[in-house]
Design a protein around this motif. Structure first.
Motif, PDB file in Angstrom:
ATOM      1  N   ARG A  12       0.817  -1.207   0.000  1.00  0.00           N
ATOM      2  CA  ARG A  12       0.000   0.000   0.000  1.00  0.00           C
ATOM      3  C   ARG A  12       0.858   1.266   0.000  1.00  0.00           C
ATOM      4  O   ARG A  12       0.542   2.237  -0.679  1.00  0.00           O
ATOM      5  CB  ARG A  12      -0.923  -0.017   1.235  1.00  0.00           C
ATOM      6  CG  ARG A  12      -1.858   1.191   1.328  1.00  0.00           C
ATOM      7  CD  ARG A  12      -2.903   0.952   2.402  1.00  0.00           C
ATOM      8  NE  ARG A  12      -2.272   0.689   3.688  1.00  0.00           N
ATOM      9  CZ  ARG A  12      -1.935   1.655   4.558  1.00  0.00           C
ATOM     10  NH1 ARG A  12      -2.148   2.921   4.249  1.00  0.00           N
ATOM     11  NH2 ARG A  12      -1.392   1.352   5.706  1.00  0.00           N
ATOM     12  N   LEU A  13       1.941   1.273   0.748  1.00  0.00           N
ATOM     13  CA  LEU A  13       2.783   2.464   0.844  1.00  0.00           C
ATOM     14  C   LEU A  13       4.022   2.382  -0.052  1.00  0.00           C
ATOM     15  O   LEU A  13       4.925   3.210   0.057  1.00  0.00           O
ATOM     16  CB  LEU A  13       3.217   2.694   2.298  1.00  0.00           C
ATOM     17  CG  LEU A  13       2.070   2.885   3.297  1.00  0.00           C
ATOM     18  CD1 LEU A  13       2.629   3.052   4.704  1.00  0.00           C
ATOM     19  CD2 LEU A  13       1.225   4.112   2.909  1.00  0.00           C
ATOM     20  N   HIS A  14       4.084   1.406  -0.916  1.00  0.00           N
ATOM     21  CA  HIS A  14       5.256   1.215  -1.773  1.00  0.00           C
ATOM     22  C   HIS A  14       5.122   1.987  -3.082  1.00  0.00           C
ATOM     23  O   HIS A  14       4.015   2.418  -3.463  1.00  0.00           O
ATOM     24  CB  HIS A  14       5.461  -0.277  -2.074  1.00  0.00           C
ATOM     25  CG  HIS A  14       5.775  -1.091  -0.859  1.00  0.00           C
ATOM     26  ND1 HIS A  14       5.880  -2.472  -0.873  1.00  0.00           N
ATOM     27  CD2 HIS A  14       6.008  -0.723   0.437  1.00  0.00           C
ATOM     28  CE1 HIS A  14       6.155  -2.907   0.330  1.00  0.00           C
ATOM     29  NE2 HIS A  14       6.224  -1.863   1.152  1.00  0.00           N
ATOM     30  N   GLU A  15       6.249   2.120  -3.767  1.00  0.00           N
ATOM     31  CA  GLU A  15       6.236   2.776  -5.088  1.00  0.00           C
ATOM     32  C   GLU A  15       5.805   1.747  -6.127  1.00  0.00           C
ATOM     33  O   GLU A  15       6.411   0.679  -6.266  1.00  0.00           O
ATOM     34  CB  GLU A  15       7.634   3.300  -5.430  1.00  0.00           C
ATOM     35  CG  GLU A  15       7.699   3.994  -6.787  1.00  0.00           C
ATOM     36  CD  GLU A  15       9.101   4.444  -7.145  1.00  0.00           C
ATOM     37  OE1 GLU A  15       9.272   5.043  -8.228  1.00  0.00           O
ATOM     38  OE2 GLU A  15      10.039   4.185  -6.346  1.00  0.00           O
ATOM     39  N   ARG A  16       4.709   2.067  -6.882  1.00  0.00           N
ATOM     40  CA  ARG A  16       4.150   1.112  -7.833  1.00  0.00           C
ATOM     41  C   ARG A  16       3.970   1.793  -9.184  1.00  0.00           C
ATOM     42  O   ARG A  16       3.677   2.982  -9.269  1.00  0.00           O
ATOM     43  CB  ARG A  16       2.798   0.593  -7.343  1.00  0.00           C
ATOM     44  CG  ARG A  16       2.849  -0.010  -5.951  1.00  0.00           C
ATOM     45  CD  ARG A  16       1.477  -0.494  -5.493  1.00  0.00           C
ATOM     46  NE  ARG A  16       0.464   0.570  -5.465  1.00  0.00           N
ATOM     47  CZ  ARG A  16       0.292   1.416  -4.468  1.00  0.00           C
ATOM     48  NH1 ARG A  16       1.049   1.326  -3.398  1.00  0.00           N
ATOM     49  NH2 ARG A  16      -0.649   2.331  -4.529  1.00  0.00           N
ATOM     50  N   VAL A  17       4.166   0.974 -10.260  1.00  0.00           N
ATOM     51  CA  VAL A  17       3.945   1.447 -11.625  1.00  0.00           C
ATOM     52  C   VAL A  17       3.281   0.328 -12.401  1.00  0.00           C
ATOM     53  O   VAL A  17       3.266  -0.835 -11.964  1.00  0.00           O
ATOM     54  CB  VAL A  17       5.274   1.846 -12.310  1.00  0.00           C
ATOM     55  CG1 VAL A  17       5.890   3.057 -11.652  1.00  0.00           C
ATOM     56  CG2 VAL A  17       6.240   0.685 -12.313  1.00  0.00           C
ATOM     57  N   LEU A  18       2.719   0.673 -13.582  1.00  0.00           N
ATOM     58  CA  LEU A  18       2.128  -0.345 -14.442  1.00  0.00           C
ATOM     59  C   LEU A  18       3.222  -1.249 -14.987  1.00  0.00           C
ATOM     60  O   LEU A  18       4.370  -0.845 -15.177  1.00  0.00           O
ATOM     61  CB  LEU A  18       1.372   0.310 -15.592  1.00  0.00           C
ATOM     62  CG  LEU A  18       0.126   1.117 -15.202  1.00  0.00           C
ATOM     63  CD1 LEU A  18      -0.447   1.822 -16.431  1.00  0.00           C
ATOM     64  CD2 LEU A  18      -0.935   0.207 -14.579  1.00  0.00           C
ATOM     65  N   LEU A  19       2.840  -2.510 -15.244  1.00  0.00           N
ATOM     66  CA  LEU A  19       3.813  -3.470 -15.759  1.00  0.00           C
ATOM     67  C   LEU A  19       4.411  -3.009 -17.075  1.00  0.00           C
ATOM     68  O   LEU A  19       5.626  -3.114 -17.289  1.00  0.00           O
ATOM     69  CB  LEU A  19       3.156  -4.845 -15.934  1.00  0.00           C
ATOM     70  CG  LEU A  19       2.991  -5.701 -14.683  1.00  0.00           C
ATOM     71  CD1 LEU A  19       2.298  -7.016 -15.040  1.00  0.00           C
ATOM     72  CD2 LEU A  19       4.336  -5.991 -14.048  1.00  0.00           C
ATOM     73  N   ASP A  20       3.575  -2.481 -17.981  1.00  0.00           N
ATOM     74  CA  ASP A  20       4.078  -2.039 -19.288  1.00  0.00           C
ATOM     75  C   ASP A  20       5.084  -0.905 -19.126  1.00  0.00           C
ATOM     76  O   ASP A  20       6.120  -0.868 -19.814  1.00  0.00           O
ATOM     77  CB  ASP A  20       2.913  -1.579 -20.174  1.00  0.00           C
ATOM     78  CG  ASP A  20       2.000  -2.732 -20.555  1.00  0.00           C
ATOM     79  OD1 ASP A  20       2.459  -3.892 -20.390  1.00  0.00           O
ATOM     80  OD2 ASP A  20       0.874  -2.485 -21.004  1.00  0.00           O
ATOM     81  N   GLU A  21       4.779   0.033 -18.218  1.00  0.00           N
ATOM     82  CA  GLU A  21       5.701   1.157 -18.001  1.00  0.00           C
ATOM     83  C   GLU A  21       7.036   0.670 -17.447  1.00  0.00           C
ATOM     84  O   GLU A  21       8.106   1.112 -17.890  1.00  0.00           O
ATOM     85  CB  GLU A  21       5.053   2.148 -17.037  1.00  0.00           C
ATOM     86  CG  GLU A  21       5.930   3.378 -16.770  1.00  0.00           C
ATOM     87  CD  GLU A  21       5.262   4.336 -15.794  1.00  0.00           C
ATOM     88  OE1 GLU A  21       5.956   5.275 -15.333  1.00  0.00           O
ATOM     89  OE2 GLU A  21       4.069   4.143 -15.492  1.00  0.00           O
TER      90      GLU A  21
END
Length: 502
Positions: free
Chosen positions: A136-145
């Motif tokens: 929840r508090l982690h840095e997340r991005v889309l798989l494609d990106e």
């Protein structure tokens, strides 16, 4: 098993940290259960307490394996109950990298949802449920990106790799070219050296034959001269003997008339032959040409056959050939101030006046004493580094030439040792030989004109040979010195020694 019951059972068997089915379940003193890896990882990151009730755990306490819960999980897996997808990793690690099967349609091994995101904090693919709980508090991005960014990084790395490969291949080619060049050059040099030594041996053989022939000719001429003088002396001796016998006969003559007549007819005794002509035989003259032409080669032989001695200073006594020297005021540079009866010289910034005729334009001074033959030893005391000491023929130029501040050892007529702060160099004929660093305060110089060597010593803290020049000295030599501004050099005197001049 009913689906709702299975779902409730699954929730009861989930770890509250990873939200997945227990893996190697352990129990804390407070009674709560967790995956063994999950609780240990939590304790490494946070304080050692229960993540659910926050009850502290004793320092050094190790979670104990929950045997009953482990057996329940084994039975459920064996019966096909709720558990992880058999096609998925049976023991997923939340800290593992991206799932290699996280392509289109891949699902989360913990929540069964599509993997659409990438958690950069933990470095793994994640579903939307993961983002609600552990990510929840982690840095997340889309798989494609994330893939596009990673592909860009990999392409950059590939380009760097290709550049480095090209550079390595170029360097390898350069090394191969150097190897070929060295092999070819070494072969050429070996051939050239062999040819030169062959020519040198032929020249030496011719020189040997000519020298032997000259010696034989000189010997024949000298012996012929001696034989000629022997014949003259023998003839003269015979004439004197005959004359003596004639006089003796007259003295024994009893008849007075006969004695008087014959003595009146007797001539004067044979006259002396006059001064003898010196025999034309000079060993030094026979070897003079050889000394000059073979000096470099003889230097190598002398180095092996006549190693210079260590000065007697090391044995706390003075050698018999110790010399008390003085500076020649007429040779001193106008910035040099002589004192202590011309035994000490100091280089000052301010000159004493205009240069004197015959003085060095360079920062140099020469000794008044010179040596033509024999063995001689002297010592000097310097105030600091940046001094040069040596010997020179009288022909050493007084004029400054080029940018050099000294000319000791710059030509064939002088030999010098330059003491610098970080190095020592031996100079002769414009060539320098770098020597190990040594103390330059108290120095000794030994000159043997008969054998042909000049040796420099450092005497503090103990006697140490610095360098030896081997040469045939064809002219008188004088000690000479160079000093940097602010330096002082003293010629050491001892009352038990005597002066030695040419």
């Amino acid at each position: 098993m009913d689906a709702s019951v299975a779902e409730q059972l699954r929730e009861k068997l989930n770890c509250s940290i990873c939200l997945g089915l227990y893996r190697d379940p352990v129990t804390l003193p407070c009674g709560h259960n967790f995956c063994g890896d999950c609780i240990r990882d939590s304790w490494r990151r946070c304080e050692q307490s229960c993540p659910e009730c926050r009850e502290p755990c004793p320092a050094g306490a190790e979670p104990r394996r929950n045997v009953a819960l482990s057996q329940v999980l084994e039975l459920l897996r064996a019966a096909g109950g709720p558990g992880p997808d058999p096609d998925s990793d049976p023991d997923p690690d939340p800290r593992a990298g991206p799932d290699p099967r996280a392509g289109p349609g891949a699902r989360c091994s913990r929540h069964g949802r599509p993997l659409e995101l990438f958690c950069r904090t933990e470095g793994r693919c994640a579903c939307c449920a993961c983002t609600v709980h552990e990510c929840r508090l982690h840095e997340r991005v889309l798989l494609d990106e994330e893939r596009r960014e990673r592909e860009g990084q990999l392409r950059a790395r590939l380009e760097v790799t290709q550049q480095r490969s090209t550079q390595a291949e170029t360097q390898l080619q350069h090394l191969q070219q150097q190897t070929t060049h060295i092999q070819s050059s070494a072969c050429t040099l070996a051939s050239m050296v062999s040819s030169k030594f062959s020519c040198l041996l032929q020249a030496l053989e011719k020189r040997q034959a000519l020298a032997l022939e000259n010696i034989e000719t000189a010997k024949t001429q000298a012996l012929a001269q001696i034989q000629d003088e022997e014949r003259q002396l023998r003839g003269h001796l015979e004439a004197l003997t005959q004359y003596g016998c004639r006089v003796h006969d007259l003295l024994t003559q009893g008849d007075h008339q006969t004695f008087l007549q014959e003595s009146q007819q007797l001539l004067e005794p044979p006259a002396p032959l006059g001064p003898r002509t010196p025999v034309q035989w000079d060993e030094d003259e026979q070897l003079s040409d050889l000394k000059e032409s073979l000096s470099p080669l003889c230097g190598l032989l002398l180095e092996e056959q006549h190693p210079p001695r260590m000065p007697a200073k090391a044995a706390h006594s003075l050698p018999a050939d110790y010399r008390n020297l003085t500076f020649d005021p007429a040779s001193a540079n106008r910035h040099f101030y002589l004192s202590h009866e011309d035994q000490q010289v100091t280089h000052h910034r301010e000159p004493q006046g205009p240069a004197r005729p015959g003085s060095f334009e360079l920062w140099q001074v020469q000794c008044a004493q010179g040596f033509r033959a024999g063995r001689h030893y002297w010592e000097v005391l310097t105030s600091d580094h940046s001094v040069t000491l040596g010997v020179t023929y009288p022909e050493l130029t007084r004029c400054k030439q080029g940018m050099n501040t000294d000319n000791i050892g710059r030509g064939p007529d002088s030999w010098g040792l330059c003491i610098q702060e970080d190095s020592v160099q031996a100079w002769h004929n414009g060539k320098a030989q770098r020597l190990p660093r040594a103390s330059g305060r108290l120095l000794g110089m030994e000159l043997d004109l008969d054998i042909g060597y000049l040796t420099f010593y450092s005497l503090e803290p103990q006697a140490q040979q610095l360098h030896t020049f081997n040469a045939f000295f064809n002219h008188p030599v004088y000690p000479v010195f160079w000093l940097l501004e602010g330096r002082t050099l003293t010629l050491c005197h001892h009352p038990v020694t005597q002066e030695a001049e040419i």
